[in-house]
Design a protein around this motif. Structure first.
Motif, PDB file in Angstrom:
ATOM      1  N   ARG A   1       8.264  -7.155 -21.353  1.00 57.61           N
ATOM      2  CA  ARG A   1       8.345  -6.022 -20.419  1.00 57.61           C
ATOM      3  C   ARG A   1       7.610  -6.354 -19.122  1.00 57.61           C
ATOM      4  NH1 ARG A   1       9.795  -0.833 -21.831  1.00 57.61           N
ATOM      5  NH2 ARG A   1       8.365  -0.030 -20.251  1.00 57.61           N
ATOM      6  N   ALA A   2       6.432  -6.962 -19.256  1.00 58.92           N
ATOM      7  CA  ALA A   2       5.652  -7.320 -18.061  1.00 58.92           C
ATOM      8  C   ALA A   2       6.410  -8.330 -17.205  1.00 58.92           C
ATOM      9  CB  ALA A   2       4.293  -7.871 -18.475  1.00 58.92           C
ATOM     10  N   VAL A   3       7.042  -9.296 -17.837  1.00 63.44           N
ATOM     11  CA  VAL A   3       7.814 -10.302 -17.101  1.00 63.44           C
ATOM     12  C   VAL A   3       8.997  -9.639 -16.393  1.00 63.44           C
ATOM     13  CG1 VAL A   3       9.305 -12.332 -17.370  1.00 63.44           C
ATOM     14  CG2 VAL A   3       7.089 -12.241 -18.533  1.00 63.44           C
ATOM     15  N   ARG A   4       9.710  -8.757 -17.094  1.00 61.41           N
ATOM     16  CA  ARG A   4      10.855  -8.061 -16.480  1.00 61.41           C
ATOM     17  C   ARG A   4      10.405  -7.205 -15.302  1.00 61.41           C
ATOM     18  NH1 ARG A   4      12.394  -7.106 -21.846  1.00 61.41           N
ATOM     19  NH2 ARG A   4      11.682  -4.954 -21.692  1.00 61.41           N
ATOM     20  N   ARG A   5       9.206  -6.673 -15.371  1.00 62.76           N
ATOM     21  CA  ARG A   5       8.651  -5.868 -14.296  1.00 62.76           C
ATOM     22  C   ARG A   5       8.223  -6.759 -13.123  1.00 62.76           C
ATOM     23  NH1 ARG A   5       4.639  -3.999 -16.925  1.00 62.76           N
ATOM     24  NH2 ARG A   5       3.047  -5.132 -15.805  1.00 62.76           N
ATOM     25  N   GLY A   6       8.187  -8.079 -13.348  1.00 63.29           N
ATOM     26  CA  GLY A   6       7.787  -9.006 -12.303  1.00 63.29           C
ATOM     27  C   GLY A   6       6.290  -9.199 -12.226  1.00 63.29           C
ATOM     28  N   ASP A   7       5.620  -8.917 -13.330  1.00 66.61           N
ATOM     29  CA  ASP A   7       4.164  -9.002 -13.368  1.00 66.61           C
ATOM     30  C   ASP A   7       3.775  -9.799 -14.606  1.00 66.61           C
ATOM     31  OD1 ASP A   7       1.457  -8.603 -13.116  1.00 66.61           O
ATOM     32  OD2 ASP A   7       1.551  -6.428 -13.208  1.00 66.61           O
ATOM     33  N   GLY A   8       2.906 -10.738 -14.446  1.00 66.85           N
ATOM     34  CA  GLY A   8       2.449 -11.511 -15.593  1.00 66.85           C
ATOM     35  C   GLY A   8       1.456 -10.764 -16.456  1.00 66.85           C
ATOM     36  N   ALA A   9       0.832  -9.733 -15.899  1.00 64.50           N
ATOM     37  CA  ALA A   9      -0.187  -8.975 -16.633  1.00 64.50           C
ATOM     38  C   ALA A   9       0.467  -7.876 -17.471  1.00 64.50           C
ATOM     39  CB  ALA A   9      -1.176  -8.350 -15.659  1.00 64.50           C
ATOM     40  N   VAL A  10       0.157  -7.892 -18.748  1.00 62.69           N
ATOM     41  CA  VAL A  10       0.666  -6.863 -19.646  1.00 62.69           C
ATOM     42  C   VAL A  10      -0.222  -5.633 -19.492  1.00 62.69           C
ATOM     43  CG1 VAL A  10       1.170  -6.266 -22.044  1.00 62.69           C
ATOM     44  CG2 VAL A  10       1.451  -8.619 -21.255  1.00 62.69           C
ATOM     45  N   ARG A  11       0.400  -4.500 -19.240  1.00 64.59           N
ATOM     46  CA  ARG A  11      -0.324  -3.229 -19.109  1.00 64.59           C
ATOM     47  C   ARG A  11      -0.322  -2.494 -20.441  1.00 64.59           C
ATOM     48  NH1 ARG A  11       2.814  -1.381 -13.735  1.00 64.59           N
ATOM     49  NH2 ARG A  11       1.867  -2.887 -12.316  1.00 64.59           N
ATOM     50  N   GLY A  12      -1.229  -1.554 -20.546  1.00 61.52           N
ATOM     51  CA  GLY A  12      -1.273  -0.725 -21.745  1.00 61.52           C
ATOM     52  C   GLY A  12       0.026   0.008 -21.976  1.00 61.52           C
ATOM     53  N   THR A  13       0.672   0.437 -20.901  1.00 56.83           N
ATOM     54  CA  THR A  13       1.943   1.150 -21.046  1.00 56.83           C
ATOM     55  C   THR A  13       3.059   0.223 -21.533  1.00 56.83           C
ATOM     56  OG1 THR A  13       2.302   0.890 -18.670  1.00 56.83           O
ATOM     57  CG2 THR A  13       1.425   3.022 -19.433  1.00 56.83           C
ATOM     58  N   ASP A  14       2.973  -1.077 -21.220  1.00 61.03           N
ATOM     59  CA  ASP A  14       3.934  -2.039 -21.765  1.00 61.03           C
ATOM     60  C   ASP A  14       3.803  -2.103 -23.282  1.00 61.03           C
ATOM     61  OD1 ASP A  14       4.939  -2.890 -19.235  1.00 61.03           O
ATOM     62  OD2 ASP A  14       3.263  -4.299 -19.030  1.00 61.03           O
ATOM     63  N   LEU A  15       2.565  -2.197 -23.739  1.00 58.41           N
ATOM     64  CA  LEU A  15       2.318  -2.260 -25.174  1.00 58.41           C
ATOM     65  C   LEU A  15       2.696  -0.945 -25.846  1.00 58.41           C
ATOM     66  CD1 LEU A  15       1.387  -3.859 -27.601  1.00 58.41           C
ATOM     67  CD2 LEU A  15      -0.978  -3.240 -27.034  1.00 58.41           C
ATOM     68  N   LEU A  16       2.367   0.173 -25.225  1.00 53.58           N
ATOM     69  CA  LEU A  16       2.743   1.476 -25.776  1.00 53.58           C
ATOM     70  C   LEU A  16       4.256   1.570 -25.956  1.00 53.58           C
ATOM     71  CD1 LEU A  16       2.220   4.423 -26.631  1.00 53.58           C
ATOM     72  CD2 LEU A  16       2.366   5.010 -24.181  1.00 53.58           C
ATOM     73  N   ALA A  17       5.013   1.227 -24.924  1.00 55.74           N
ATOM     74  CA  ALA A  17       6.474   1.306 -24.999  1.00 55.74           C
ATOM     75  C   ALA A  17       7.008   0.411 -26.110  1.00 55.74           C
ATOM     76  CB  ALA A  17       7.093   0.929 -23.656  1.00 55.74           C
ATOM     77  N   ALA A  18       6.435  -0.770 -26.262  1.00 53.06           N
ATOM     78  CA  ALA A  18       6.876  -1.674 -27.327  1.00 53.06           C
ATOM     79  C   ALA A  18       6.549  -1.104 -28.704  1.00 53.06           C
ATOM     80  CB  ALA A  18       6.227  -3.045 -27.145  1.00 53.06           C
ATOM     81  N   LEU A  19       5.386  -0.485 -28.840  1.00 52.53           N
ATOM     82  CA  LEU A  19       4.972   0.077 -30.133  1.00 52.53           C
ATOM     83  C   LEU A  19       5.879   1.227 -30.563  1.00 52.53           C
ATOM     84  CD1 LEU A  19       1.086   0.221 -29.666  1.00 52.53           C
ATOM     85  CD2 LEU A  19       2.384  -1.441 -31.034  1.00 52.53           C
TER      86      LEU A  19
END
Length: 189
Positions: free
Chosen positions: A139-157
């Motif tokens: 998700r972070a890569v698709r967003r164009g950001d190398g940093a994984v955010r808490g919301t990326d992890l939340l959405a995946a969970l």
């Protein structure tokens, strides 16, 4: 640094229980999870909090519910994804209950990824949690950001129907798909 839900940012959530040495089997299983997750500095504290819960609860792996609990405590954007009101308190209530009975049926079992491929090289995570961590990275890569955010992890969970985190979210009266839509809308805006 983790902040308690509903605080003004002053109160840190720190365990009053001293860190356990990695001599217990569950501590050894979870020990390297924050190093191996590759989630970056922003989520290191989230994984460390989840690892502490594993040790205290006598669990074998960091599962999706451990990660959800730690995200809710540490990340204001994750709490905001659940909206205003008592929803976050209900979620935290269910997550706390897991250690005193609600989650006992989970104890001794591994949160499995079912038909999903197991992610290699991520130690300390249940197979399904490892898959969710990998999806958060994507998700972070698709967003164009190398940093994984808490919301990326939340959405995946909450996007994985077999996740223990999804069970907790549903018990709190929240539709997981709505959480993902809210996170995606926030990322686009």
């Amino acid at each position: 640094m983790c902040r308690a839900a509903g605080t003004d940012g002053v109160g840190d959530v720190r365990s009053r229980i001293p860190r356990q040495q990695a001599q217990w089997p569950q501590a050894q299983a979870a020990r390297g999870a924050d190093d191996d997750a590759g989630l970056g500095a922003e989520l290191t504290e989230v994984v460390a909090g989840a690892r502490r819960r594993v040790v205290r609860g006598g669990d074998r792996h960091i599962d999706t519910a451990h990660l959800l609990h730690s995200l809710l405590e540490c990340d204001p954007e994750v709490r905001a994804a659940f909206g205003e009101g008592a929803t976050v308190a209900r979620l935290l209530g269910y997550l706390v209950q897991r250690s005193i009975g609600y989650g006992l049926r989970w104890q001794g079992s591994v949160e499995d990824s079912g038909g999903l491929p197991v992610v290699e090289g991520v130690t300390g995570f249940s197979p399904l949690a490892a898959v969710c961590v990998e999806r958060a990275r994507e998700r972070a890569v698709r967003r164009g950001d190398g940093a994984v955010r808490g919301t990326d992890l939340l959405a995946a969970l909450v996007a994985e129907p077999q996740a223990r985190a999804v069970e907790v979210v549903r018990r709190a009266g929240v539709e997981p798909r709505e959480v993902v839509r809210g996170v995606d809308a926030g990322a686009a805006g």
